[in-house]
Design a protein around this motif. Structure first.
Motif, mmCIF file in Angstrom:
data_model
loop_
_atom_site.group_PDB
_atom_site.id
_atom_site.type_symbol
_atom_site.label_atom_id
_atom_site.label_comp_id
_atom_site.label_asym_id
_atom_site.label_seq_id
_atom_site.Cartn_x
_atom_site.Cartn_y
_atom_site.Cartn_z
ATOM 1 N N ARG A 86 0.885 -1.266 -0.079
ATOM 2 C CA ARG A 86 -0.066 -0.105 -0.131
ATOM 3 C C ARG A 86 0.801 1.225 0.112
ATOM 4 O O ARG A 86 0.324 2.240 -0.354
ATOM 5 C CB ARG A 86 -1.135 0.146 1.199
ATOM 6 N N LYS A 87 1.988 1.007 0.203
ATOM 7 C CA LYS A 87 3.090 2.258 0.168
ATOM 8 C C LYS A 87 3.712 2.217 -1.078
ATOM 9 O O LYS A 87 4.769 3.264 -1.455
ATOM 10 C CB LYS A 87 3.912 2.016 1.219
ATOM 11 N N GLY A 88 3.492 1.480 -2.035
ATOM 12 C CA GLY A 88 4.071 1.393 -3.499
ATOM 13 C C GLY A 88 5.066 0.495 -3.715
ATOM 14 O O GLY A 88 5.810 0.621 -4.897
ATOM 15 N N ILE A 89 5.477 -0.390 -2.751
ATOM 16 C CA ILE A 89 6.583 -1.355 -2.900
ATOM 17 C C ILE A 89 5.951 -2.655 -3.540
ATOM 18 O O ILE A 89 5.148 -3.113 -2.589
ATOM 19 C CB ILE A 89 7.267 -1.554 -1.506
ATOM 20 N N PRO A 90 6.325 -2.833 -4.567
ATOM 21 C CA PRO A 90 5.909 -4.383 -5.076
ATOM 22 C C PRO A 90 6.253 -5.604 -4.289
ATOM 23 O O PRO A 90 7.506 -5.516 -3.878
ATOM 24 C CB PRO A 90 6.332 -4.196 -6.513
ATOM 25 N N LEU A 125 -2.291 6.397 -6.334
ATOM 26 C CA LEU A 125 -2.861 7.353 -6.843
ATOM 27 C C LEU A 125 -4.217 7.041 -7.484
ATOM 28 O O LEU A 125 -5.293 7.443 -7.259
ATOM 29 C CB LEU A 125 -1.919 8.079 -8.084
ATOM 30 N N THR A 126 -4.054 5.682 -8.377
ATOM 31 C CA THR A 126 -5.442 5.344 -8.982
ATOM 32 C C THR A 126 -5.973 4.479 -7.898
ATOM 33 O O THR A 126 -7.293 3.964 -8.449
ATOM 34 C CB THR A 126 -4.787 4.516 -10.216
ATOM 35 N N ARG A 127 -5.432 3.716 -7.011
ATOM 36 C CA ARG A 127 -5.957 2.967 -5.954
ATOM 37 C C ARG A 127 -6.105 1.404 -6.786
ATOM 38 O O ARG A 127 -7.290 0.904 -6.553
ATOM 39 C CB ARG A 127 -7.313 3.332 -5.298
ATOM 40 N N ARG A 128 -5.317 0.936 -7.575
ATOM 41 C CA ARG A 128 -5.698 -0.278 -8.431
ATOM 42 C C ARG A 128 -4.670 -1.028 -8.096
ATOM 43 O O ARG A 128 -3.040 -0.624 -7.822
ATOM 44 C CB ARG A 128 -5.990 0.139 -9.921
ATOM 45 N N TRP A 129 -4.746 -2.468 -8.204
ATOM 46 C CA TRP A 129 -3.804 -3.478 -8.074
ATOM 47 C C TRP A 129 -3.392 -3.995 -9.561
ATOM 48 O O TRP A 129 -4.110 -3.947 -10.255
ATOM 49 C CB TRP A 129 -4.253 -4.674 -7.335
ATOM 50 N N PHE A 151 -6.591 -5.012 -11.293
ATOM 51 C CA PHE A 151 -7.793 -5.180 -10.188
ATOM 52 C C PHE A 151 -8.219 -3.999 -9.517
ATOM 53 O O PHE A 151 -7.389 -3.021 -9.111
ATOM 54 C CB PHE A 151 -7.376 -6.465 -9.369
ATOM 55 N N ASP A 152 -9.296 -3.803 -9.208
ATOM 56 C CA ASP A 152 -9.723 -2.640 -8.113
ATOM 57 C C ASP A 152 -9.879 -3.057 -6.771
ATOM 58 O O ASP A 152 -9.946 -2.313 -5.961
ATOM 59 C CB ASP A 152 -11.303 -2.173 -8.564
#
Length: 224
Positions: A86-90, A125-129, A151-152
């Motif tokens: 959720r912090k942007g780390i894959p 930003l887009t809240r998408r996975w 995915f949403d």
């Protein structure tokens, strides 16, 4: 006058009290140890219930093209891994299927190994996975040849990760209908792909643990 004397008892009242106290102390210590063990078992059971990880369904299909694996995985994302996502780390995951020929007189013979690599990322930003799946490891140069899906919802992307459908794990030429085989499926979170600071912090921490495995014995169908 006749003098008389009485021999002192070897088991004095003080000794009896001391022995009784020692017995009570040992019993108390034993019961205390039992309660500690019960508490630890309960905590372990709660931890397993909170983070279930299993492979409840695993099936094999033999065709003229080869051997295909279908399976269902059950797991929750580790808490710290989800926080990092959720912090942007894959996060990176590995699915591995290994086929071996059973031998009673020696170690099982390795026949084939297939590996799938998964990369899960989140865009705040887009809240998408986004889930990328590849037959080759991901590297810093890019995703390479990989199948990608958006995915949403986290539940939807996790459901996609938990389904393995007709994955070819061995060619038909590698299968001998007269032999017995075993297939082992493994799935894990690849901690080696984490940024270096996270790798160091993840060592020995249960908040990063995710590993599943299951074995299945298999006999080829007789040829016509």
């Amino acid at each position: 006058m006749t003098a008389s004397s009485t021999r002192c008892s070897r088991n004095s009242p003080a000794d009896a009290v001391s022995r009784a106290a020692e017995v009570l102390w040992r019993r108390s210590a034993l019961w205390g140890l039992r309660w500690v063990l019960f508490a630890l078992l309960a905590l372990c059971g709660q931890a397993q219930a909170a983070n279930p990880a299993a492979i409840p369904d695993m099936r094999l299909e033999q065709t003229d093209e080869g051997l295909f694996l279908t399976a269902v995985l059950e797991f929750e994302l580790p808490t710290l891994a989800e926080d990092a996502l959720r912090k942007g780390i894959p996060m990176y995951f590995v699915s591995e299927a290994e086929l071996t020929r059973r031998r009673w007189y020696w170690y099982d013979q390795h026949i084939a190994t297939e590996v799938r690599y998964l990369r899960l990322s989140y865009q705040p930003l887009t809240r998408r996975w986004r889930l990328n799946v590849s037959s080759a490891p991901f590297d810093s140069s890019g995703l390479g040849v990989a199948l990608g899906q958006n995915f949403d919802d986290l539940a939807d992307v996790r459901a996609a990760m938990q389904r393995i459908v007709r994955w070819k794990i061995a060619p038909a030429a590698a299968i001998d209908p007269q032999e017995q085989y075993q297939v082992q499926l493994r799935f894990r979170l690849d901690l080696s792909q984490l940024p270096r600071p996270l790798q160091i912090g993840a060592l020995g921490r249960s908040g990063w643990n995710l590993s599943l495995a299951r074995s299945l014995r298999w006999s080829p169908e007789p040829t016509q």
